[in-house]
Design an enzyme around this catalytic site. Structure first.
Site, PDB file in Angstrom:
ATOM      1  N   HIS A   8      51.483  41.450  44.929  1.00 46.47           N
ATOM      2  CA  HIS A   8      51.846  42.750  44.354  1.00 46.47           C
ATOM      3  C   HIS A   8      52.000  43.818  45.428  1.00 46.47           C
ATOM      4  O   HIS A   8      51.818  45.001  45.152  1.00 46.47           O
ATOM      5  CB  HIS A   8      50.779  43.198  43.346  1.00 46.47           C
ATOM      6  CG  HIS A   8      50.648  42.287  42.169  1.00 46.47           C
ATOM      7  ND1 HIS A   8      51.592  42.220  41.169  1.00 46.47           N
ATOM      8  CD2 HIS A   8      49.698  41.383  41.838  1.00 46.47           C
ATOM      9  CE1 HIS A   8      51.219  41.323  40.273  1.00 46.47           C
ATOM     10  NE2 HIS A   8      50.073  40.792  40.656  1.00 46.47           N
ATOM     11  N   HIS A  59      44.974  37.312  46.994  1.00 48.52           N
ATOM     12  CA  HIS A  59      45.697  37.245  45.725  1.00 48.52           C
ATOM     13  C   HIS A  59      46.620  38.461  45.557  1.00 48.52           C
ATOM     14  O   HIS A  59      47.813  38.316  45.291  1.00 48.52           O
ATOM     15  CB  HIS A  59      44.715  37.176  44.556  1.00 48.52           C
ATOM     16  CG  HIS A  59      45.406  37.052  43.237  1.00 48.52           C
ATOM     17  ND1 HIS A  59      45.661  35.838  42.643  1.00 48.52           N
ATOM     18  CD2 HIS A  59      45.928  37.992  42.415  1.00 48.52           C
ATOM     19  CE1 HIS A  59      46.312  36.038  41.501  1.00 48.52           C
ATOM     20  NE2 HIS A  59      46.479  37.343  41.345  1.00 48.52           N
ATOM     21  N   LYS A  65      58.683  34.229  39.935  1.00 50.04           N
ATOM     22  CA  LYS A  65      57.764  35.162  39.279  1.00 50.04           C
ATOM     23  C   LYS A  65      58.639  35.964  38.317  1.00 50.04           C
ATOM     24  O   LYS A  65      59.449  36.788  38.749  1.00 50.04           O
ATOM     25  CB  LYS A  65      57.089  36.082  40.305  1.00 50.04           C
ATOM     26  CG  LYS A  65      56.087  37.030  39.646  1.00 50.04           C
ATOM     27  CD  LYS A  65      54.760  37.055  40.396  1.00 50.04           C
ATOM     28  CE  LYS A  65      53.723  37.845  39.640  1.00 50.04           C
ATOM     29  NZ  LYS A  65      52.364  37.613  40.092  1.00 50.04           N
TER      30      LYS A  65
END
Length: 284
Positions: A172, A156, A218
């Protein structure tokens, strides 16, 4: 401790020590160059950036650093769609272990281990600590609304996932962003600023950006730039273990960056973790 709006001085001191000893961190203007271009559209229409975010990255340096090299080997081990069960091969398990061995040999992770020992949150034996890290980051679990183990904290946060082709989850990490951009999988759409804040600088090592990946946008994604995998692992693991809360937000100052580090828990594992840039000291 779960939702700190006030600056956490203890963690700020610790994370600055880690920042200073992060010898594997890549330096802006020397090891890589970013091209910020325009501001992203809040309405997610149009594109504030015609070119890539990463103008260049010294890949020879990346590949010569063991923690980066072993980290990169993990990025193709995942099925990015949630709902599709992950199958972990023995080879992939070995790659996970090689990566953990590499980061555990660094001063950054050794400092993290010492700190967690003082708080009685880690075992003194390095093999036990490695097992704990494996469980937090690599143990598979089932994301909301799905029925088979299709996710883990590492996937993730560092690789990114998509939900039903409509939503980007996580992603990220700057290395994954760079590699996906290089393969024309990511389209950088510009930087995102907070209200009344100036544009970021090309030397900034924390950015908020907008991008599209695998057919979805995003609207705002935040990421450290240039830092080593061990730095991010140490930071997020510490905040995860310090709190039992489902969502933990810790405000810290690292270098000139005032950040809120957000860590969400999925049982005994990391659900997500990322930095939110509050401001830099060069701003008012």
């Amino acid at each position: 401790m779960a939702n700190g709006e006030a600056l956490n001085h203890e963690l700020s001191t610790l994370f600055n020590e880690m920042w200073d000893m992060d010898v594997n961190r890549l330096m802006p203007g020397k090891d890589y160059t970013i091209d910020l271009q325009g501001k992203a559209s809040a309405a997610q229409q149009g594109d504030g950036a015609a070119r890539r975010l990463f103008h260049n990255v010294n890949e020879d340096r990346l590949k010569s650093i063991k923690t980066f090299a072993t980290f990169i080997s993990l990025l193709d081990n995942y099925e990015t769609s949630t709902g599709v069960a992950e199958v972990v091969t023995p080879e992939e398990t070995a790659e996970n272990n090689r990566f953990l061995d590499a980061i555990l040999a660094t001063k950054v992770m050794k400092l993290a281990h010492e700190y967690l020992l003082k708080k009685n949150l880690a075992k003194p034996n390095l093999a036990d600590f490695k097992h704990q890290l494996y469980d937090i980051w690599f143990q598979l679990y089932t994301r909301k609304g799905e029925d088979s183990p299709d996710s883990c904290g590492f996937e993730h946060v560092f690789v990114g996932e998509t939900r039903r082709g409509k939503q980007i989850l996580g992603l990220h990490n700057w290395v994954q962003f760079y590699l996906q951009e290089k393969r024309n999988q990511i389209d950088y759409k510009g930087y995102v600023t907070r209200k009344n804040k100036t544009r970021p600088d090309k030397d900034d090592q924390v950015l908020s950006i907008q991008f599209s990946w695998k057919g979805s946008v995003k609207p705002i994604g935040s990421t450290f730039i240039g830092v080593s995998p061990e730095f991010e692992f140490a930071l997020y693991t510490i905040i995860f273990l310090l709190s039992e809360g489902k969502v933990t937000r810790e405000t810290v100052k690292i270098e000139e960056y005032k950040l809120q580090i957000v860590v969400c828990r999925h049982g005994h594992h990391i659900g997500t973790a990322y930095p939110v840039l509050l401001n830099t000291s060069s701003e008012d």
